[in-house]
Enzyme design. Structure first.
Site, short mmCIF file in Angstrom:
data_model
loop_
_atom_site.label_atom_id
_atom_site.label_comp_id
_atom_site.label_asym_id
_atom_site.label_seq_id
_atom_site.Cartn_x
_atom_site.Cartn_y
_atom_site.Cartn_z
N LEU A 187 0.88 7.27 5.08
CA LEU A 187 0.37 6.32 3.59
C LEU A 187 0.97 6.88 2.56
O LEU A 187 1.52 7.51 2.23
CB LEU A 187 -0.96 7.05 3.78
N ASP A 220 0.70 3.95 -0.89
CA ASP A 220 -0.33 3.54 -2.51
C ASP A 220 -1.45 2.90 -2.05
O ASP A 220 -1.62 2.14 -0.99
CB ASP A 220 0.31 2.47 -2.87
N TYR A 257 4.00 -5.51 0.62
CA TYR A 257 3.84 -4.05 0.36
C TYR A 257 2.39 -4.54 -0.93
O TYR A 257 1.32 -5.06 -0.61
CB TYR A 257 5.48 -4.43 -0.80
N SER A 258 2.63 -3.68 -1.98
CA SER A 258 1.22 -3.51 -2.90
C SER A 258 0.75 -4.69 -3.63
O SER A 258 1.69 -5.39 -4.00
CB SER A 258 1.35 -2.36 -3.91
N ARG A 275 7.36 -6.68 -8.34
CA ARG A 275 6.15 -6.48 -7.36
C ARG A 275 5.08 -6.18 -7.72
O ARG A 275 4.70 -5.14 -8.89
CB ARG A 275 7.08 -6.28 -6.33
C1 FRU Z 1 5.53 2.54 -4.77
C2 FRU Z 1 6.14 0.75 -3.74
C3 FRU Z 1 5.53 -0.06 -4.44
C4 FRU Z 1 5.96 -1.07 -3.14
C5 FRU Z 1 5.33 -0.36 -1.92
C6 FRU Z 1 5.82 -0.37 -0.45
O1 FRU Z 1 5.04 3.21 -4.10
O2 FRU Z 1 7.46 2.03 -3.90
O3 FRU Z 1 5.83 -0.31 -5.15
O4 FRU Z 1 4.41 -1.97 -2.80
O5 FRU Z 1 5.27 1.46 -2.43
O6 FRU Z 1 4.97 0.60 0.32
#
Ligand code: FRU
Length: 481
Positions: A41, A43, A102-103, A170
């Site tokens: 796990l 973000d 991603y996040s 991102r």
């Molecule tokens: C932060 C990060 C974000 C990215 C995500 C990928 O921990 O690096 O910038 O969107 O994790 O898992």
């Protein structure tokens, strides 16, 4: 279209079944924190309350506790304490997100949730994936229930980002101000500065670049991830997770950091103007990439990843061998009071309290109190006076100490390499400890500072030992699983 193959899903199911077997009897599984069902796990994503139900999504690699190809897992709750694991919400199954969903964040408008996330793509070839080879597309999803996707499209394809940036742009977070929608994105500029980009929209579908909301000086690191912005009655708050800050004597000691500026926005210039130093949100060992949301009762709630990428050789998480790694912090309520950001554990967890005990005492040299359950408990220590150094030994080998304005958290072998973190205080008035089977969160002075840490005790103590010369009173509860 780039579908995940049947073979991928079959293999995933197989690996997950194996991981579940390992996880089944792990006493380090947390009792009241959110964890990956299996695997990895990171973000928190898309945190939202919608039609009464709380939804927490998160970065998730179901088949590998060391990380890998990320999906969005999904958990729901009616009370912010008991959560249900739902089906995966998003998977990297499109050409524009094939190397990781991603996040991102959630924004409620009328009867729909609008999600925004980063679709990560890596092109094959000789690339460093910073200056070339990577796409990070901003994707918009509309959902009527938080479970199904009714509409999905790329709203900012990678090639439309402005000049002057590396491939790292991102983590969209969307908010509304005076009827206009704004999006902030984290980035790494070509000059290796962290910058936050601002986009605007009148309908959530079409987005226009408005410029750099704020950029860092060199000492503020080379990349800023996971920006978040909200207003309070007193100040505006800008949160982000910078990489590459230099550690100072007691601050920014982890590989990567997360923190905030308090300030205000010049909405004519679209600039965030900070009027504070950059402060860490958490001073423990395990905290990164937090996200906030406002719930239906108007509370600003934060979840952090109680973990960190690239923790390096210094410390580790032994749960990897047991099929999983990392967790979320407890949700915290954020307020700004008298110019100061306060973080308090969201009060709902108090429904877990049982077996209350209270005691007021003066320590001359040492006092040892019976405390049989140190797996899951809570303790609020009010400090009347510290005459000479206070130290408190709890769990297995965790020590909280206070001496000459320095509060420290330290661990022995149960910290798996986590040594010591220190906070400088004008005065210590309260230590609030919330311990789960393999985590400890410490709130100081009613939310002025927080230290979060993972610990992996094999045998907890059956007493809590207080040493030093001081006068205290404490209230303790067991916390039910
Ligand atoms: C932060 C990060 C974000 C990215 C995500 C990928 O921990 O690096 O910038 O969107 O994790 O898992």
């Amino acid at each position: 279209m780039s579908e995940l193959t049947n073979q991928y899903w079959e293999n995933l199911a197989h690996v997950q079944a194996e991981l579940k077997e390992k996880i089944k009897n792990d006493p380090w599984r947390l009792a009241f924190h959110q964890m990956p069902e299996t695997g990895w796990l990171n973000d928190p994503n898309g945190a939202v309350q919608y039609k009464g139900v709380y939804h927490l999504y998160h970065q998730y690699v179901p088949d590998n506790p060391d990380g890998g190809l990320v999906h969005w897992a999904h958990k729901t709750s009616a009370d912010m304490v008991h959560f249900k694991e739902e089906d995966l919400f998003l998977s990297p199954d499109k050409a524009y997100n094939k190397d990781g969903v991603y996040s991102g964040s959630a924004f409620v408008k009328d009867d729909e949730i609008h999600f925004f996330y980063t679709g990560n793509v890596k092109h094959p070839g000789e690339h460093d994936y910073t200056f070339s080879g990577r796409e990070q597309n901003t994707v918009h999803i509309v959902s009527k229930d938080g479970f199904t996707v009714d509409f999905e499209e790329v709203v900012i394809p990678h090639e439309d980002y402005p000049e002057g940036f590396t491939d790292h742009i991102r983590d969209p977070k969307v908010f509304e101000k005076n009827g206009t929608y704004y999006m902030v994105l984290g980035s790494r500029a070509l000059n290796h500065r962290g910058k936050i980009l601002l986009y605007v929209s009148s309908d959530l579908y079409d987005w226009t670049y408005k410029g750099v909301f704020i950029e860092g000086e060199k000492e503020m690191g080379y990349m800023w991830e996971c920006p978040d912005f909200f207003e309070t009655d007193e100040k505006d708050v800008l949160i982000f997770s910078p990489q590459g800050l230099k550690a100072t004597l007691h601050e920014f000691e982890n590989t990567h950091n997360s923190g905030y500026y308090l300030g205000s926005v010049d909405w004519d210039q679209n600039k965030f103007i900070s009027d504070s130093d950059f402060k860490e949100l958490d001073r423990g060992f395990d905290f990164y990439a937090p996200q906030t949301f406002e719930d239906e009762s108007g509370r600003r709630i934060l979840w952090g990843w109680m973990g960190l990428g690239d923790i390096g050789p210094e410390y580790s998480n032994p749960t990897v061998a047991r099929g999983w790694q990392h967790a979320m912090t407890l949700p915290r309520q954020l307020t700004v009071e008298n110019g100061q950001l306060k973080q308090r554990p969201l009060k709902e967890y108090q429904m877990l309290r049982t077996n209350k005990g209270e005691k007021a005492f003066t320590i001359q040299e040492s006092v040892e109190l019976d405390a049989k359950n140190q797996k899951t408990f809570e303790m609020i220590i009010s400090i009347e006076e510290v005459k000479d150094k206070l130290s408190i030994h709890l769990k297995e080998d965790t020590v909280l100490s206070y001496d000459n304005h320095l509060f420290s958290l330290s661990h022995g072998p149960s910290g798996f390499g986590r040594s010591e973190r220190t906070v400088e205080l004008d005065d210590l008035t309260q230590i609030h400890v919330i311990a789960d089977t393999s985590s400890i969160e410490i709130f100081l002075n009613d939310g002025d500072y927080v230290l979060s840490s993972r610990v992996y005790p094999k045998h907890e103590r059956d007493t809590i030992l207080f040493e030093g010369e001081s006068t205290l009173s404490l209230v303790k509860w067991d916390l039910k699983s």
